[in-house]
Design a protein around this motif. Structure first.
Motif, mmCIF file in Angstrom:
data_model
loop_
_atom_site.group_PDB
_atom_site.id
_atom_site.type_symbol
_atom_site.label_atom_id
_atom_site.label_comp_id
_atom_site.label_asym_id
_atom_site.label_seq_id
_atom_site.Cartn_x
_atom_site.Cartn_y
_atom_site.Cartn_z
ATOM 1 N N GLU A 38 -2.895 -9.448 -3.769
ATOM 2 C CA GLU A 38 -4.306 -9.753 -4.047
ATOM 3 C C GLU A 38 -4.909 -10.622 -2.956
ATOM 4 O OE1 GLU A 38 -4.408 -11.284 -8.050
ATOM 5 O OE2 GLU A 38 -3.989 -9.294 -8.904
ATOM 6 N N LEU B 22 -9.307 -9.069 3.107
ATOM 7 C CA LEU B 22 -9.824 -7.854 3.737
ATOM 8 C C LEU B 22 -11.231 -7.522 3.221
ATOM 9 C CD1 LEU B 22 -8.870 -5.706 5.717
ATOM 10 C CD2 LEU B 22 -7.945 -4.431 3.790
ATOM 11 N N VAL B 23 -11.421 -7.623 1.916
ATOM 12 C CA VAL B 23 -12.726 -7.293 1.324
ATOM 13 C C VAL B 23 -13.786 -8.266 1.858
ATOM 14 C CG1 VAL B 23 -14.039 -7.247 -0.842
ATOM 15 C CG2 VAL B 23 -11.772 -6.180 -0.732
ATOM 16 N N CYS C 291 -8.931 -2.125 -2.800
ATOM 17 C CA CYS C 291 -10.010 -2.988 -2.316
ATOM 18 C C CYS C 291 -11.364 -2.607 -2.906
ATOM 19 C CB CYS C 291 -10.112 -2.905 -0.795
ATOM 20 S SG CYS C 291 -8.736 -3.684 0.054
ATOM 21 N N ARG D 233 -5.811 -8.303 -0.200
ATOM 22 C CA ARG D 233 -7.009 -7.549 -0.623
ATOM 23 C C ARG D 233 -8.269 -8.416 -0.491
ATOM 24 N NH1 ARG D 233 -7.606 -6.817 -6.892
ATOM 25 N NH2 ARG D 233 -7.887 -9.051 -6.595
ATOM 26 N N ASP D 234 -8.207 -9.657 -0.998
ATOM 27 C CA ASP D 234 -9.408 -10.496 -1.005
ATOM 28 C C ASP D 234 -9.843 -10.852 0.417
ATOM 29 O OD1 ASP D 234 -9.233 -10.243 -3.694
ATOM 30 O OD2 ASP D 234 -8.437 -12.251 -4.095
ATOM 31 N N ASP E 176 0.822 -1.221 0.000
ATOM 32 C CA ASP E 176 0.000 0.000 0.000
ATOM 33 C C ASP E 176 0.855 1.269 0.000
ATOM 34 O OD1 ASP E 176 0.870 -0.626 2.560
ATOM 35 O OD2 ASP E 176 -0.897 0.163 3.562
#
Ligand code: TYD
Length: 394
Positions: A280, A286-287, A316, A283-284, A199
């Motif tokens: 990724e 967390l989402v 995200c 990200r996945d 990030d």
């Protein structure tokens, strides 16, 4: 050059905006590349610096108390190493709100150089003389004529922001005393890759430095890296001491860190082959976590609106349906919307009365400080989601 990370199209991360400006918001590609020749990791899509740093810039370094402490210690360290007299000059490139130079004003002459007029004004109010502008060879010549040569030139968390390095290093050579030192702090690529700090990739950060390409860079301009230290700011940084080429021996720290980088594979493309899938995966996770919590009726907000937080929110695809608001201590960000994700930024005072079920810690580099500071909120039942280096609930 090989592409090692694709994050999609992002707006500039420090362009917080009011509702009325949403129609004018621009996005630019955010992709990271590895250079086979010099092992430098960098962006190739360069956004005009005037779009990034302007009279309405939102990043004020002194908004984070731990960062002020860090720069106080940094100033003490430089004062100890180099016996400064009242006539000596210390110049800071990208001096922001005077966070470093304010600790030298009782010792010697100081001069800040800062492109964002609104941030420079805060430095001047603190008694830190500041020129509003970008550091160039021409400006270095003017400063040298008006103020004399500098004993120390610093550039912290800005060296990686500069596209035209030739202009900067040539400028440093013009302004630096022959026995002076140029000190820069930059986020360290080894920490970035080991702790998945993807990030911290955003348009302001053009280069992601390790020691090797910095040695090459200074070499090209008749300078040399004399010593290097690892420091813990921004999730792990390097403080590099460079000087005009001399006969004085180079400190062992340089060869030690170069050897560590080599052992860690940092100088070869293979080290970065999982970077995209690992980013990724974070990200996945967390989402899914945030959206599941929202489906259960839980409230989720975010803590800190750092630049890197905006890369994460936008990667995200979060909006205010996922994250109700973001709190931040920077007065300039409060009342505006986060770039891209358009989540309202509010004063941290809201947490004195509101008790969100979960708070996403975007300023994860201040994890210990913030978890300690928010003990009473946590005692009321709020849980913190830490996104980096892997998603964790505390
Ligand atoms: P920072 O991590 O310094 O940098 P960057 O923008 O380069 O990613 O930014 C931290 C942000 O978090 C800054 O906007 C101030 C805010 N903040 C809080 O809101 N509360 C806090 O207790 C701290 C330490 C920071």
């Amino acid at each position: 050059m090989t592409r090692i990370l694709t994050l999609g199209e992002h707006p500039p991360v420090d362009n917080f905006l009011p509702e009325t400006e949403l129609v004018n918001e621009k996005r630019f590609p955010l992709n990271v590349y590895f250079c086979h020749g010099c092992s430098l990791v960098k962006l190739l899509d360069v956004v005009d610096e005037k779009v990034l740093f302007h009279g309405d810039y939102a990043y004020f370094s002194s908004a984070s108390k731990p960062l002020v402490q860090h720069f106080n210690g940094y100033a003490d360290d430089l004062k100890q190493r180099y016996a400064l007299t009242p006539d000596d000059l210390v110049v800071d490139i990208g001096s922001n709100d005077g966070i470093l130079l304010q600790f030298f004003t009782d010792t010697c002459r100081v001069l800040g150089i800062e492109p964002s007029a609104n941030v420079a004004a805060v430095a001047r109010d603190k008694g830190v003389e500041t020129i509003v502008g970008f550091f160039t060879r021409a400006l270095a010549t003017e400063v040298s004529a008006a103020h004399g040569k500098a004993k120390i030139i610093t550039a912290n968390n800005v060296f990686a922001h500069i596209d035209d390095l030739e202009e900067i290093v040539e400028g440093v050579k013009v302004l630096l005393d022959d026995d002076g030192v140029f000190v820069t702090e930059s986020h360290y690529l080894l920490d970035l890759i080991e702790h998945m700090e993807f990030d911290t990739v955003y348009h302001e950060h053009l280069c992601y430095y390790s020691v090797k390409p910095l040695c090459h860079l200074f070499e090209r301009f008749g300078m040399e890296v004399a010593a290097v230290e690892r420091v813990n700011t921004h999730g792990g940084s390097i403080r590099v001491f460079a000087r005009k080429k001399s006969d004085t021996p180079i400190h062992d720290s340089v060869s030690e860190l170069l050897a560590l980088e080599e052992r860690s594979g940092l100088h070869s493309l293979a080290r970065f082959q999982d970077f995209q899938t690992d980013a990724e995966a974070i990200r996945d996770t967390l989402v899914t976590l945030v959206r599941d919590l929202r489906k259960e009726g839980k409230t989720v907000t975010a803590y800190g609106a750092p630049a890197k937080g905006n890369t994460l929110l936008n990667f995200c695809g979060f909006t205010k349906d996922d994250i109700t608001y973001v709190t931040d201590t920077t007065p300039h960000k409060i009342g505006l919307l986060t770039p891209g994700s358009h989540i309202p930024v509010v004063s941290p005072e809201i947490l004195e009365t509101d008790t969100p079920d979960y708070i996403l810690l975007l300023a994860w580099n201040y994890r210990d400080f913030i978890l300690e500071k928010e003990q009473s909120l946590r005692a009321r039942g709020t849980k913190f989601i830490i996104p980096i280096p892997n998603v964790e609930i505390v």
